[in-house]
Motif scaffolding. Structure first.
Motif, PDB file in Angstrom:
ATOM      1  N   ALA B  74       0.996  14.282  -2.818  1.00  0.00           N
ATOM      2  CA  ALA B  74       1.218  12.921  -2.893  1.00  0.00           C
ATOM      3  C   ALA B  74       1.095  12.188  -1.657  1.00  0.00           C
ATOM      4  N   THR B  75       1.463  12.890  -0.554  1.00  0.00           N
ATOM      5  CA  THR B  75       1.215  12.238   0.855  1.00  0.00           C
ATOM      6  C   THR B  75      -0.529  11.909   0.957  1.00  0.00           C
ATOM      7  N   GLY B  76      -1.216  12.639   0.649  1.00  0.00           N
ATOM      8  CA  GLY B  76      -2.658  12.803   0.761  1.00  0.00           C
ATOM      9  C   GLY B  76      -3.228  11.443   0.010  1.00  0.00           C
ATOM     10  N   VAL B  77      -2.927  11.676  -1.277  1.00  0.00           N
ATOM     11  CA  VAL B  77      -3.364  10.613  -2.116  1.00  0.00           C
ATOM     12  C   VAL B  77      -3.107   9.258  -1.761  1.00  0.00           C
ATOM     13  N   GLY B  78      -1.617   9.161  -1.339  1.00  0.00           N
ATOM     14  CA  GLY B  78      -1.035   7.982  -0.983  1.00  0.00           C
ATOM     15  C   GLY B  78      -1.924   7.303   0.156  1.00  0.00           C
ATOM     16  N   ALA B  79      -2.159   8.284   1.260  1.00  0.00           N
ATOM     17  CA  ALA B  79      -2.917   7.833   2.440  1.00  0.00           C
ATOM     18  C   ALA B  79      -4.331   7.320   1.945  1.00  0.00           C
ATOM     19  N   LEU B  80      -5.017   7.856   1.021  1.00  0.00           N
ATOM     20  CA  LEU B  80      -6.189   8.084   0.845  1.00  0.00           C
ATOM     21  C   LEU B  80      -6.589   6.602   0.373  1.00  0.00           C
ATOM     22  N   LEU B  81      -5.421   6.139  -0.569  1.00  0.00           N
ATOM     23  CA  LEU B  81      -5.523   4.757  -1.331  1.00  0.00           C
ATOM     24  C   LEU B  81      -5.049   3.997  -0.273  1.00  0.00           C
ATOM     25  N   SER B  82      -4.134   3.941   0.499  1.00  0.00           N
ATOM     26  CA  SER B  82      -3.366   3.038   1.074  1.00  0.00           C
ATOM     27  C   SER B  82      -4.071   2.660   2.476  1.00  0.00           C
ATOM     28  N   PHE B  83      -4.730   3.506   3.191  1.00  0.00           N
ATOM     29  CA  PHE B  83      -5.315   3.015   4.145  1.00  0.00           C
ATOM     30  C   PHE B  83      -6.514   2.288   4.234  1.00  0.00           C
ATOM     31  N   PRO B  84      -7.709   2.459   3.283  1.00  0.00           N
ATOM     32  CA  PRO B  84      -8.566   1.516   2.983  1.00  0.00           C
ATOM     33  C   PRO B  84      -7.975   0.100   2.439  1.00  0.00           C
ATOM     34  N   LEU B  85      -6.971   0.020   1.443  1.00  0.00           N
ATOM     35  CA  LEU B  85      -6.468  -1.122   1.066  1.00  0.00           C
ATOM     36  C   LEU B  85      -5.605  -1.826   1.986  1.00  0.00           C
ATOM     37  N   GLY B  86      -5.135  -1.187   2.865  1.00  0.00           N
ATOM     38  CA  GLY B  86      -4.199  -1.692   4.074  1.00  0.00           C
ATOM     39  C   GLY B  86      -5.329  -2.485   4.747  1.00  0.00           C
ATOM     40  N   VAL B 141       3.523   7.493  -6.866  1.00  0.00           N
ATOM     41  CA  VAL B 141       2.359   7.096  -5.852  1.00  0.00           C
ATOM     42  C   VAL B 141       1.921   5.720  -5.676  1.00  0.00           C
ATOM     43  N   VAL B 142       2.028   5.032  -6.932  1.00  0.00           N
ATOM     44  CA  VAL B 142       1.711   3.753  -7.112  1.00  0.00           C
ATOM     45  C   VAL B 142       2.746   2.633  -6.238  1.00  0.00           C
ATOM     46  N   PRO B 143       3.963   2.729  -6.390  1.00  0.00           N
ATOM     47  CA  PRO B 143       4.722   2.166  -5.519  1.00  0.00           C
ATOM     48  C   PRO B 143       4.634   2.403  -3.777  1.00  0.00           C
ATOM     49  N   LEU B 144       4.404   3.797  -3.775  1.00  0.00           N
ATOM     50  CA  LEU B 144       4.559   4.176  -2.360  1.00  0.00           C
ATOM     51  C   LEU B 144       3.265   3.430  -1.887  1.00  0.00           C
ATOM     52  N   VAL B 145       2.054   3.267  -2.500  1.00  0.00           N
ATOM     53  CA  VAL B 145       0.953   2.691  -1.960  1.00  0.00           C
ATOM     54  C   VAL B 145       0.986   1.121  -1.829  1.00  0.00           C
ATOM     55  N   MET B 146       1.732   0.594  -2.751  1.00  0.00           N
ATOM     56  CA  MET B 146       2.008  -0.900  -2.920  1.00  0.00           C
ATOM     57  C   MET B 146       2.966  -1.333  -1.675  1.00  0.00           C
ATOM     58  N   VAL B 147       3.710  -0.375  -1.110  1.00  0.00           N
ATOM     59  CA  VAL B 147       4.506  -0.739   0.051  1.00  0.00           C
ATOM     60  C   VAL B 147       3.839  -0.327   1.405  1.00  0.00           C
ATOM     61  N   ASN B 148       2.986   0.810   1.274  1.00  0.00           N
ATOM     62  CA  ASN B 148       2.513   1.161   2.472  1.00  0.00           C
ATOM     63  C   ASN B 148       1.174   0.323   2.880  1.00  0.00           C
ATOM     64  N   VAL B 149       0.307  -0.280   1.785  1.00  0.00           N
ATOM     65  CA  VAL B 149      -0.597  -1.148   2.272  1.00  0.00           C
ATOM     66  C   VAL B 149      -0.045  -2.290   2.937  1.00  0.00           C
ATOM     67  N   ALA B 150       1.195  -2.862   2.566  1.00  0.00           N
ATOM     68  CA  ALA B 150       1.564  -4.016   3.247  1.00  0.00           C
ATOM     69  C   ALA B 150       2.042  -3.529   4.656  1.00  0.00           C
ATOM     70  N   VAL B 151       2.675  -2.467   5.038  1.00  0.00           N
ATOM     71  CA  VAL B 151       2.943  -1.931   6.342  1.00  0.00           C
ATOM     72  C   VAL B 151       1.714  -1.741   7.059  1.00  0.00           C
TER      73      VAL B 151
END
Lengths: 213, 290
Positions: B74-86, B141-151
């Motif tokens: 979950a962390t890895g997929v979350g990071a892989l999605l939220s880093f580029p989107l961030g 993961v989707v909510p996780l990414v949504m929040v972390n992209v902003a951060v």
């Protein structure tokens, strides 16, 4: 919409609990954070160790794990406190680590020469902190501490996972009972309001402690 | 070296005596607290061997290891999605296009101020009624990414702003467009500056995956709950997984510190150095994601 208008009382009670948790957690975090920061710069080595171990531990522990340990774990060793107290204590304990770090990095952000200058004109330890270091460091501390405040406000939502009837709990309860997804929008708006209010207060404070150069 | 170290004189003999006394007192208090905790545990039978011995049992360990795997995925997929989107959101916020910049700003400000748990409940309880019923993993993961992209967007934006203005001016003056300057000159340097902060972001991402507990995604926290329901060894299980979480996060934080220190001593400027710099950025980001 009826689910919201008919249950304003529940939502209001939830908001109140959220605010209570946030304020209690933040004040606790601030007090404990200051004590820890003092420990970390004190000349007494064991206290420095306690300070850094505490920060390293509580900064890295997931809040939910802390909450579960407090709420479900403490009764197993014969310590029973109310849900609310456990939640507020967990928020304060984890927040304190962040407050302590903000203070330390705030002081470290002051140019080395400032401290040397203060000492070289004969100011004592307390005087150089009071008149030279802290006035400048406070400015750097405000923003991270405001972020900690917002973090505690948002983190208080985790208390709903262990059964504290705060805003997130009321929201999902009303949603389950009345199938009213609009409650989420209302709750979201309230959290936004809390966070923005915190940020505004922080901005005001930052301007107050700003030094005009 | 920090400001704190010059603030007082080296202690004299009396000062040293006082410090030694205070140290002894502090050690006494610390030991007393530890003894108190152990006694409290012991009095309620939580130290009994049979309450801890199951955790050397391979079955239990394998069960917990499954949880660790879930957390890391979950962390890895979350990071892989939220880093580029961030990064994308940060660029959007910095964009000269008014509309894009407003939209990105609104997104960042809103999602930075929403509790993750509220979003997760929305995905879990409210959205399925409107036909959006994601698999359990994505409900986390989707909510996780949504929040972390902003951060992360804010972190990256701070990095871009920290890059010396002369760098982008130099880019434009040799005829690069805004996009080219961003891509080849500013971003590589900005990302390098924010790597420690990004790793700290990874730590908070990992901590956030504990909310898998709520959506019943079998990460470490949920696994522990399941195990507890079966064994009733609540305090032991949660203490063990807490230590696991802290260990992984401390390792990540140490990596961030290490990179930060190395960055401070790294050379700046120069063609070769710039190439080296970009290479290192790349290496470090991939480490962070992995």
């Amino acid at each position: 919409m009826n689910a919201v208008t008919d249950h304003l009382g529940d939502i209001f009670a939830g908001v109140l609990t959220t605010l209570e948790l946030t304020v209690l957690g933040f004040v606790g975090a601030l007090v404990l954070g200051i004590v820890l920061a003092v420990c970390r710069v004190s000349p007494v080595a064991p206290l420095r160790v306690v300070g850094s171990v505490y920060v390293e531990f509580f900064r890295n522990i997931p809040l939910l794990a802390l909450l579960i340990l407090f709420v479900f774990g403490l009764p197993d060793i014969g310590l029973t406190y109310s849900l609310f107290v456990c939640a507020a204590a967990s928020l304060a304990l984890s927040g304190a680590a962040f407050v302590c770090e903000s203070m330390r990095s705030g002081i470290n952000s002051i140019a080395f020469g400032q401290a040397e200058a203060a000492r070289s004109i004969g100011l004592t330890f307390v005087q150089s902190l009071r008149f030279v270091i802290l006035p400048q460091a406070l400015r750097a501390m405000v923003q991270p501490i405001v972020n900690t405040f917002i973090g505690i406000a948002l983190g208080s939502s985790l208390a709903s996972a262990v059964g504290v009837a705060e805003l997130t709990y009321q929201t999902q309860y009303l949603n389950l009972k009345y199938a009213a997804a609009v409650t989420f929008l209302v709750a979201g708006a309230i959290y936004l309001l809390i966070a923005f209010a915190g940020a505004m207060a922080g901005g005001w404070l930052e301007r107050r402690v700003a030094i005009r150069r | 070296m920090s400001a704190a170290t010059v603030l007082f004189d080296a202690p004299g003999p009396r000062g040293r005596r006082r410090i030694a006394l205070a140290s002894a007192a502090a050690v006494l208090v610390i030991v007393a607290v530890i003894v108190l905790v152990v006694v409290q545990f012991g009095r309620h039978g939580q130290l009994a061997g049979d309450r801890w011995s199951p955790f050397v049992h391979t079955g239990y360990l394998r069960f917990l290891a499954g949880g660790v795997r879930g957390t890391l995925i979950a962390t890895g997929v979350g990071a892989l999605l939220s880093f580029p989107l961030g990064v994308l959101a940060a660029l959007g916020r910095l964009s000269h296009n008014r509309l894009v910049s407003r939209l990105a700003t609104a997104y960042v400000e809103v999602f930075r101020s929403l509790p993750l748990l509220l979003l997760i409940y929305a995905f879990l309880l409210a959205l399925p009624r409107y036909g959006l019923n994601l698999p359990v993993f994505w409900k986390l993961v989707v909510p996780l990414v949504m929040v972390n992209v902003a951060v992360l967007a804010e972190v990256v934006r701070a990095g871009v702003n920290a890059v010396d203005r002369g760098q982008s001016e130099a880019g434009w003056s040799i005829g690069l467009t805004y996009g080219q300057t961003m891509r080849h000159v500013v971003l590589p340097q900005a990302l390098r500056i924010v790597i420690p902060a990004l790793i700290t972001g990874l730590v908070s991402l990992l901590k956030d995956t504990t909310l898998g507990y709520v959506v019943s995604y079998p990460e470490l926290m949920k696994t522990a709950t399941n195990l507890t329901a079966f064994t009733h060894l609540l305090i032991q299980t949660y203490l063990i997984i807490t230590v696991l979480y802290v260990l992984v996060n401390v390792l990540l934080s140490q990596l961030a510190h290490h990179l930060e220190r190395r960055m401070r001593t790294a050379p700046r400027g120069g063609g070769q150095a710039a190439e080296q710099l970009e290479h290192e950025t790349h290496a470090a980001t991939t480490t962070a994601v992995r």
